[in-house]
Write an enzyme that holds these catalytic residues in place. Structure first.
Site, PDB file in Angstrom:
ATOM      1  N   GLY A  11       0.856  -1.204   0.000  1.00  0.00           N
ATOM      2  CA  GLY A  11       0.000   0.000   0.000  1.00  0.00           C
ATOM      3  C   GLY A  11       0.873   1.228   0.000  1.00  0.00           C
ATOM      4  CB  VAL A  14       0.320  10.004   2.282  1.00  0.00           C
ATOM      5  CG1 VAL A  14      -0.774   9.937   3.325  1.00  0.00           C
ATOM      6  CG2 VAL A  14       1.376  11.003   2.730  1.00  0.00           C
ATOM      7  NE  ARG A  35      -6.109  -0.176  -5.503  1.00  0.00           N
ATOM      8  CZ  ARG A  35      -7.284   0.161  -5.015  1.00  0.00           C
ATOM      9  NH1 ARG A  35      -8.110  -0.762  -4.588  1.00  0.00           N
ATOM     10  NH2 ARG A  35      -7.651   1.422  -4.945  1.00  0.00           N
ATOM     11  CB  SER A 135      -0.040   8.357  16.629  1.00  0.00           C
ATOM     12  OG  SER A 135      -0.346   9.743  16.714  1.00  0.00           O
ATOM     13  N   GLY A 136       1.075  10.080  14.266  1.00  0.00           N
ATOM     14  CA  GLY A 136       2.071  11.084  13.860  1.00  0.00           C
ATOM     15  C   GLY A 136       1.769  11.656  12.495  1.00  0.00           C
ATOM     16  N   GLY A 137       0.740  11.096  11.842  1.00  0.00           N
ATOM     17  CA  GLY A 137       0.387  11.604  10.517  1.00  0.00           C
ATOM     18  C   GLY A 137       1.520  11.362   9.535  1.00  0.00           C
ATOM     19  CE  LYS A 190      -3.289   6.347  15.630  1.00  0.00           C
ATOM     20  NZ  LYS A 190      -4.412   6.707  14.860  1.00  0.00           N
ATOM     21  CG  HIS A 193      -3.303   8.437  19.937  1.00  0.00           C
ATOM     22  ND1 HIS A 193      -3.845   8.910  18.760  1.00  0.00           N
ATOM     23  CD2 HIS A 193      -2.106   9.051  20.040  1.00  0.00           C
ATOM     24  CE1 HIS A 193      -3.017   9.755  18.188  1.00  0.00           C
ATOM     25  NE2 HIS A 193      -1.948   9.858  18.935  1.00  0.00           N
ATOM     26  CG  ASN A 194      -7.163   8.215  16.654  1.00  0.00           C
ATOM     27  OD1 ASN A 194      -5.958   8.206  16.904  1.00  0.00           O
ATOM     28  ND2 ASN A 194      -7.621   8.044  15.431  1.00  0.00           N
ATOM     29  CD  GLU A 197      -5.803  12.796  16.598  1.00  0.00           C
ATOM     30  OE1 GLU A 197      -4.779  12.097  16.710  1.00  0.00           O
ATOM     31  OE2 GLU A 197      -6.538  12.743  15.593  1.00  0.00           O
ATOM     32  CE1 TYR A 198     -11.300  11.554  16.216  1.00  0.00           C
ATOM     33  CE2 TYR A 198     -13.600  12.199  16.388  1.00  0.00           C
ATOM     34  CZ  TYR A 198     -12.589  11.547  15.714  1.00  0.00           C
ATOM     35  OH  TYR A 198     -12.867  10.889  14.554  1.00  0.00           O
ATOM     36  CE  LYS A 266      -8.783   8.785   8.211  1.00  0.00           C
ATOM     37  NZ  LYS A 266      -8.091  10.052   8.484  1.00  0.00           N
ATOM     38  NE  ARG A 293     -13.588  15.671  15.177  1.00  0.00           N
ATOM     39  CZ  ARG A 293     -12.492  15.079  14.728  1.00  0.00           C
ATOM     40  NH1 ARG A 293     -12.560  14.281  13.665  1.00  0.00           N
ATOM     41  NH2 ARG A 293     -11.333  15.245  15.308  1.00  0.00           N
TER      42      ARG A 293
END
Ligand code: 3PG
Length: 467
Positions: A11, A14, A35, A135-137, A190, A193-194, A197-198, A266, A293
């Site tokens: 994959g 990014v 792919r 994590s870290g984008g 994770k 963690h999110n 983050e929110y 997401k 949101r």
């Protein structure tokens, strides 16, 4: 026969690409797979190799069997695809090409229950499976992410040498990477963690909105406020980027004024909200952030309602200082996140050390901050964030200001879902006698559910005189 490579990355989105560049920077040899989709995804891996010089010794593939065959045994294959059924599809496609003891790794944002199921079904086939929360984008992936690993412990021992190389390093040079337990432990952490983050993001947005009516038209005063907080114990990656975002202009106007006020997500915010609810673990800041949101997404309804229900605003309130309120709410948000982890440790028997998780999150991650570094140092002597003396000090000094912020925002008609959730949680969790006895009486009245009496030593079902 060509020499085989150490790792395969599957994959080339990014995150997959930037992790590959990070591996390559560490001298780790790679096979890269993307792919083939006629017209839209052709020779993707080859094109990436040509674009990024650090990848020049990597091998590009569009055929899954040639990709798998190029990797040395036991194979280490990192899948970097969006969460969901596509992960099961690729696992089904790749299994026939693997040998026993090969290691498959899902580095996406999968639900921890899915990871747990995949771990068990792959173990039956002799394939070692890891689920890694990353994590870290895109920048973290490239320069050093925070890595939360769960799944097959033996597989972790094999891959850890390389994971520790690519991970972020904390202020003492320790890698922000660790094995957290079997099954979906890494993806569970994770997810929490999110959630943190929110709420971190929403708290900044609420402070921004409180300041907005007082700000100059180019938002410089808010940017300066955030900048000054960055030079204090409130420093965080998210506050830093928020300050930077405010500095962008177009034709003399703040660029952010052009962005539609509808927040997307997401899915991990919903998962953490649901997980907290199912586990009975109060996480109302992350829940409030998620619902903020959701509410934002009803944009045309909000516009219509703003005319139908004009806001009442009082002139009898003055803008209080906001910093202590921001800090207290952040501590409470982190408290709730770490409490969820503490609870999961007991439920799932995972090896979750709060100190170690604070270390893993202290660099590379989106929620890295001075507070996280502080928590890492304080956890060995505390069982929970609310037990920590800096939090106690902060509350004793800042509670009045926190009340003033709430009074101000109510007076001005400004919604503060996270700041008020923190207040409600804090007030409820520090209340010696809650109103829950009336709830118990109501439950008994209409459903004969029973209740315990105050002086009762053992669990029992009592019924009221209404029975
Ligand atoms: C992620 O994990 O992809 C990001 O942290 C953001 O998630 P979101 O799109 O739900 O905000």
């Amino acid at each position: 026969m060509n020499k085989k490579v150490s790792w395969g990355v599957l994959g080339m989105g990014v995150m997959g690409l930037n992790l590959s560049r990070n591996f390559a920077d560490q001298g780790i040899s790679l096979a890269l797979y993307n792919r083939f989709m006629k017209g839209s995804e052709e020779q993707v891996a080859l094109k990436k190799i040509k674009t990024y010089p650090e990848l020049n010794s990597a091998l590009p593939f569009e055929s899954l069997d040639l990709f798998v065959a190029a990797i040395e045994s036991p194979r280490k294959i990192l899948i970097m695809l969006p969460a969901g059924p596509i992960i099961d599809k690729i696992i089904d496609d790749i299994i026939p090409l693997l040998d026993e003891k090969d290691i498959l790794i899902d580095g996406g944002n999968s639900h921890y229950n899915d990871t747990g199921k995949r771990f068990l079904s792959l173990a039956k086939k002799g394939i070692r499976f890891l689920g890694i929360g990353i994590s870290g984008g895109k920048i973290g992936a490239l320069k050093g992410p925070s890595l939360m690993v769960g799944g097959d412990r033996k597989a972790y021992h094999i891959v850890s040498k390389d994971l520790l190389k690519i991970a972020a390093k904390n202020i003492n040079g320790k890698p922000c990477c660790g094995y957290l337990g079997s099954g979906g432990a890494g993806h569970y952490v994770k997810m929490v963690h999110n959630g943190i983050e929110y709420a971190e993001m929403q708290l900044i947005a609420e402070i921004f909105e409180i300041c907005l009516p007082h700000a100059d038209s180019n938002l410089e005063s808010i940017q300066n406020l955030f900048k000054s907080w960055q030079n204090s114990s409130s420093e965080s990656y998210l506050l830093g980027i928020s300050s930077e975002i405010l500095s962008y202009k177009q034709a003399g106007e703040p660029y952010i004024n052009r962005i539609l006020d509808q927040a997307s997500n997401k899915g991990t915010g919903a998962w953490v909200t649901a997980s907290g609810a199912l586990a009975g673990s109060p996480n109302n800041l992350m829940t409030a952030a998620l619902h903020a949101r959701f509410t934002s997404s009803f944009q045309s309804l909000r516009k219509k309602n703003s005319i139908e229900y004009p806001s009442l605003a009082s002139n009898n309130v003055t803008l209080p200082n906001l910093k202590k309120t921001y800090d207290i709410c952040r501590w409470i948000n982190h408290h709730q996140g770490f409490e969820m982890i503490q609870q999961a440790k007991d439920t799932y028997k995972w090896n979750l050390s709060l100190e170690n998780i604070a270390l893993i999150w202290s660099e590379g991650s989106i929620i890295k901050s001075k507070l996280m570094n502080q928590l890492k140092l304080l956890f060995p002597d505390a069982n929970s964030v609310m037990e920590m003396s800096p939090f106690k000090k902060l509350v004793s000094k800042g509670q009045k200001e926190w009340m003033d912020v709430l009074i101000y925002s109510i007076g001005k008609g400004i919604p503060t879902p996270c700041i008020s959730s923190a207040w409600n949680y804090f007030k409820a969790i520090t209340q010696a006698r809650s109103s829950a006895y009336l709830i118990q009486a109501q439950r008994d009245f209409f459903g004969s559910h029973g209740f315990n009496l105050i002086d009762q030593k053992e669990e029992g079902k009592n019924h009221g005189p209404w029975a």
